[in-house]
Design an enzyme around this catalytic site. Structure first.
Site, PDB file in Angstrom:
ATOM      1  N   GLU A  17      72.966  44.136  52.620  1.00  0.00           N
ATOM      2  CA  GLU A  17      71.652  44.372  52.061  1.00  0.00           C
ATOM      3  C   GLU A  17      70.507  43.776  53.063  1.00  0.00           C
ATOM      4  OE1 GLU A  17      72.430  44.200  47.289  1.00  0.00           O
ATOM      5  OE2 GLU A  17      72.351  42.296  48.297  1.00  0.00           O
ATOM      6  N   ASP A 205      72.298  53.720  42.635  1.00  0.00           N
ATOM      7  CA  ASP A 205      72.923  54.433  41.873  1.00  0.00           C
ATOM      8  C   ASP A 205      72.282  54.394  40.240  1.00  0.00           C
ATOM      9  OD1 ASP A 205      74.220  51.491  41.924  1.00  0.00           O
ATOM     10  OD2 ASP A 205      73.851  51.909  39.860  1.00  0.00           O
TER      11      ASP A 205
END
Ligand code: ADE
Length: 245
Positions: A17, A205
């Protein structure tokens, strides 16, 4: 006359990330900061000559070789980073699950707009019930969200990638549009230390979608992290050019 640079702390759980942003901003690792016994990594840099940045990542678990995700490393790293750096603003940046029912889509980047809650700390005893939920404040950046085209929403934290029906009910009650694993823990530390705090979360998601979360998360982690980098740079540009809160 030189003016003092404003300090901004960026906290990430996963290397994947943080890596795009570290590279784009040319941040340099500071091996002196923190505690050498802990797995956390700290990077320093400047932005537009007006911001001083400290980006902290939770590092790896040496036994399993995976990122130290979840609330325990997030809490400890937040304390270390905020105590040592004393920023005027702390940002929890990372990836998260979104909700179709809230209008969320893959790749959206959200900025927190309401208190941070936990969805898996159920303690049905008066007082402890509310304590379990947390509800720690988010700094208010509605103007920035509008200016940068960021979605705004509540962020809910728990220590599982999946969820139970009770977790879902908790997220609905707190008005969450984003599900992740660190922000409310960091929000507690920031609240204790009286440091303004917000979250920037990029959606990998869809919690109420049809695909298994772990597959969708792994498939979209790189793309979502790149989108997070783009938006985080825009946020830093916004902060660099706006007066201190
Ligand atoms: N990080 C990315 N997606 C997540 C999800 N669905 N739940 C918790 N953390 C996440």
């Amino acid at each position: 006359m030189t003016t003092a640079r404003r300090r901004i702390a960026l906290l990430f759980a996963m290397e994947a990330e943080a890596a795009p942003l570290i590279e784009t901003l040319g941040l340099r690792q500071d091996q002196e900061f923190g505690d050498p016994r802990l797995p956390f990594l700290h990077y320093r840099g400047e932005f537009a000559e007006s911001l001083e940045l400290l980006l902290s990542v939770n590092g790896k678990d040496p036994r399993f070789g995976v990122d130290n995700i979840g609330t325990e490393p997030a809490t400890l790293n937040a304390y270390l980073t905020l105590r040592g750096f004393r920023p005027e603003l702390c940002i929890s940046a990372g990836t998260a699950g979104g909700f179709i029912r809230c209008g969320g889509a893959l790749g959206d980047v959200y900025v927190s707009d309401r208190p941070f809650c936990f969805h898996d700390r159920r303690i049905p005893i008066p007082g402890f019930d509310q304590y379990g939920i947390g509800s720690y404040p988010s700094a208010s950046y509605a103007g920035m969200a509008r200016a940068l085209g960021l979605k705004e929403g509540g962020v809910s934290t728990g220590n599982s990638l999946d969820f139970t029906e009770r977790c879902l009910a908790g997220m609905e009650r707190s008005g969450a549009s984003v599900k992740e694993m660190e922000a409310a823990a960091i929000a507690w530390v920031a609240w204790c230390l009286k440091i303004p705090f917000l979250a920037l979360k990029s959606i990998t998601d869809l919690v109420d979608g049809e695909h298994p979360t772990e597959d969708e998360f792994l498939r979209n982690l790189r793309t979502a992290s790149r989108l997070l980098r783009e938006k985080t740079v825009e946020v830093l540009r916004y902060l660099a050019t706006s007066p201190p809160a």
